[in-house]
Design an enzyme around this catalytic site. Structure first.
Site, PDB file in Angstrom:
ATOM      1  N   GLN A 100      61.889   9.433  12.447  1.00  7.76           N
ATOM      2  CA  GLN A 100      61.071   8.910  11.340  1.00  7.76           C
ATOM      3  C   GLN A 100      59.943   8.061  11.913  1.00  7.76           C
ATOM      4  OE1 GLN A 100      64.067   7.333   8.128  1.00  7.76           O
ATOM      5  NE2 GLN A 100      65.095   7.491  10.082  1.00  7.76           N
ATOM      6  N   HIS A 118      57.866  11.921   9.789  1.00  7.06           N
ATOM      7  CA  HIS A 118      56.868  11.106   9.088  1.00  7.06           C
ATOM      8  C   HIS A 118      55.514  11.107   9.793  1.00  7.06           C
ATOM      9  CE1 HIS A 118      60.222   8.655   6.845  1.00  7.06           C
ATOM     10  NE2 HIS A 118      60.017   9.835   6.324  1.00  7.06           N
ATOM     11  N   CYS A 129      38.734  17.356   4.583  1.00  6.54           N
ATOM     12  CA  CYS A 129      38.548  18.628   5.312  1.00  6.54           C
ATOM     13  C   CYS A 129      39.669  18.914   6.311  1.00  6.54           C
ATOM     14  CB  CYS A 129      37.169  18.682   5.979  1.00  6.54           C
ATOM     15  SG  CYS A 129      36.950  17.516   7.322  1.00  6.54           S
ATOM     16  N   GLY A 188      69.356   3.540  15.076  1.00  2.00           N
ATOM     17  CA  GLY A 188      68.379   2.554  14.611  1.00  2.00           C
ATOM     18  C   GLY A 188      67.626   2.885  13.344  1.00  2.00           C
ATOM     19  N   ALA A 233      70.115  -0.371  20.582  1.00  2.00           N
ATOM     20  CA  ALA A 233      69.960   0.969  21.157  1.00  2.00           C
ATOM     21  C   ALA A 233      69.763   0.893  22.668  1.00  2.00           C
ATOM     22  CB  ALA A 233      68.779   1.676  20.498  1.00  2.00           C
TER      23      ALA A 233
HETATM   24  P1  OAD Z   1      64.054   0.128   8.993  1.00  2.00           P
HETATM   25  O1  OAD Z   1      63.192  -1.027   9.362  1.00  2.00           O
HETATM   26  O2  OAD Z   1      64.314   0.363   7.562  1.00  2.00           O
HETATM   27  O3  OAD Z   1      65.481  -0.016   9.693  1.00  2.00           O
HETATM   28  C1  OAD Z   1      65.595  -0.318  11.046  1.00  2.00           C
HETATM   29  C2  OAD Z   1      67.067  -0.185  11.409  1.00  2.00           C
HETATM   30  O4  OAD Z   1      67.199  -0.414  12.804  1.00  2.00           O
HETATM   31  C3  OAD Z   1      68.000  -1.174  10.705  1.00  2.00           C
HETATM   32  O5  OAD Z   1      69.154  -0.488  10.258  1.00  2.00           O
HETATM   33  C4  OAD Z   1      68.354  -2.184  11.802  1.00  2.00           C
HETATM   34  O6  OAD Z   1      69.660  -2.725  11.644  1.00  2.00           O
HETATM   35  C5  OAD Z   1      68.274  -1.312  13.023  1.00  2.00           C
HETATM   36  N1  OAD Z   1      67.943  -2.017  14.277  1.00  2.00           N
HETATM   37  C6  OAD Z   1      67.148  -3.099  14.465  1.00  2.00           C
HETATM   38  N2  OAD Z   1      67.042  -3.408  15.758  1.00  2.00           N
HETATM   39  C7  OAD Z   1      67.785  -2.502  16.432  1.00  2.00           C
HETATM   40  C8  OAD Z   1      68.078  -2.280  17.809  1.00  2.00           C
HETATM   41  N3  OAD Z   1      67.565  -3.052  18.763  1.00  2.00           N
HETATM   42  N4  OAD Z   1      68.892  -1.242  18.142  1.00  2.00           N
HETATM   43  C9  OAD Z   1      69.418  -0.436  17.170  1.00  2.00           C
HETATM   44  N5  OAD Z   1      69.175  -0.600  15.858  1.00  2.00           N
HETATM   45  C10 OAD Z   1      68.376  -1.619  15.490  1.00  2.00           C
HETATM   46  O7  OAD Z   1      63.415   1.414   9.710  1.00  2.00           O
HETATM   47  P2  OAD Z   1      63.645   2.958   9.388  1.00  2.00           P
HETATM   48  O8  OAD Z   1      65.059   3.222   9.019  1.00  2.00           O
HETATM   49  O9  OAD Z   1      63.077   3.717  10.505  1.00  2.00           O
HETATM   50  O10 OAD Z   1      58.592   5.400   6.412  1.00  2.00           O
HETATM   51  O11 OAD Z   1      62.725   3.143   8.123  1.00  2.00           O
HETATM   52  C11 OAD Z   1      62.615   4.403   7.548  1.00  2.00           C
HETATM   53  C12 OAD Z   1      61.235   4.608   6.999  1.00  2.00           C
HETATM   54  O12 OAD Z   1      60.880   3.509   6.156  1.00  2.00           O
HETATM   55  C13 OAD Z   1      60.118   4.602   8.033  1.00  2.00           C
HETATM   56  O13 OAD Z   1      59.958   5.843   8.669  1.00  2.00           O
HETATM   57  C14 OAD Z   1      58.911   4.252   7.226  1.00  2.00           C
HETATM   58  C15 OAD Z   1      59.507   3.119   6.421  1.00  2.00           C
HETATM   59  O14 OAD Z   1      58.903   2.821   5.242  1.00  2.00           O
HETATM   60  C16 OAD Z   1      57.387   5.526   5.853  1.00  2.00           C
HETATM   61  O15 OAD Z   1      56.522   4.698   6.005  1.00  2.00           O
HETATM   62  C17 OAD Z   1      57.213   6.773   5.028  1.00  2.00           C
HETATM   63 ZN    ZN Z   2      36.305  15.394   6.633  1.00  2.00          ZN
END
Ligand code: OAD
Ligand code: ZN
Length: 249
Positions: A100, A118, A129, A188, A233
């Site tokens: 993502q 994403h 365009c 993560g 991670a």
């Molecule tokens: P989030 O910010 O929602 O979640 C991050 C996750 O990583 C949480 O579950 C944390 O507990 C975990 N985390 C934090 N630090 C960590 C570490 N060092 N090691 C392992 N895990 C850790 O991010 P996403 O789940 O990626 O989409 O969010 C999903 C989507 O929401 C993104 O792609 C973006 C956002 O809005 C769009 O913008 C369309």
């Molecule tokens: Zn253009």
């Protein structure tokens, strides 16, 4: 650690791992996550800054956030966890990374089959365009925002905003990988953004064993996760590499 050793054992035994990653894997690469503590969405309301209609209406405002994000993404380097996934691919254990994240760090970590659900923040796109170009540091400096050379439309990073569709090729490729994987490794992600969050559920329903690495539990943990590895991670993944006998970078 017992749980890490067990996960390494099943990875060796079954291979065919597909990783599903979120912002947590890039935290140690220098990019704050979206939700919680330092999260980008704590500072910027996503409905005002990451919604396609908001971008179309107020590109100038949204570009203040995009510029800040570009600054962070351009400076980031792959974390030990990114490098570990690269090593797993080279060892023939990892089929694909479905991410993502829009930071391009999986490719820099050595993965060749990266499915960007994403999109990618390192590319700019003209919504009129469809022309794409590299998002350079120079482009990030243009005020109030960079525009299309051809038609003058405000450019947008080629990352999926809320209200935009998932790239079709990403859906098709992800479906294919999810159906053939034996181990779904969730790393993560908070698992709250759909349709991306469907991916691990589909893998589980197809019979994959679910391994999850996170610093806190998620909606996957109590529902489909078979092995939860509690920790960052970038400490857990090198631990798995050691158990697998793979070089870490
Ligand atoms: P989030 O910010 O929602 O979640 C991050 C996750 O990583 C949480 O579950 C944390 O507990 C975990 N985390 C934090 N630090 C960590 C570490 N060092 N090691 C392992 N895990 C850790 O991010 P996403 O789940 O990626 O989409 O969010 C999903 C989507 O929401 C993104 O792609 C973006 C956002 O809005 C769009 O913008 C369309
Ligand atoms: Zn253009």
């Amino acid at each position: 650690m017992e749980a890490t050793r067990e996960v390494a054992r099943i990875i060796r035994e079954r291979a065919n791992v597909v990783a599903f990653t979120g912002a947590g894997i890039s935290v140690e690469a220098g990019i704050p996550a979206f939700r919680g503590g330092q999260g980008l969405w704590e500072k910027y309301d996503p409905m005002e800054y990451a919604q396609i209609d908001a971008f179309l209406r107020h590109p100038e405002k949204v570009w203040t956030m995009l510029r800040e994000m570009a600054d962070v993404v351009f400076r980031a380097k792959p974390s030990p966890a990114h490098n570990a996934l690269g090593a797993m691919e080279r060892a023939g254990l990892l089929n694909a990374v479905i991410t993502q994240n829009v930071d391009g760090l999986h490719q820099m970590g050595g993965n060749s089959n990266v499915i960007e659900y994403h999109g990618n923040h390192r590319r700019l796109k003209c919504l009129t365009c469809s022309r794409t170009s590299v998002f350079t540091e120079e482009a990030a400096k243009v005020r109030p925002y960079p525009t299309c050379e051809k038609c003058g439309t405000p450019l947008k990073p080629d990352a999926v905003f809320f209200g935009e569709p998932i790239p079709v090729q990403a859906i098709l490729r992800a479906n294919h990988e999810v159906k053939s994987c034996k181990i779904m490794m969730i790393i993560g992600t908070s698992g709250v953004v759909y349709p991306a969050a469907d991916i691990p559920f589909t893998a589980a329903s197809e019979g994959a064993t679910v391994v999850e690495i996170n610093v806190s539990p998620t909606p996957f943990t109590s529902s489909i996760t078979n092995h939860f590895l509690d920790g960052s991670a970038s400490t857990i993944m090198p631990g798995i590499m050691d158990e697998l006998g793979l070089k870490r970078d």
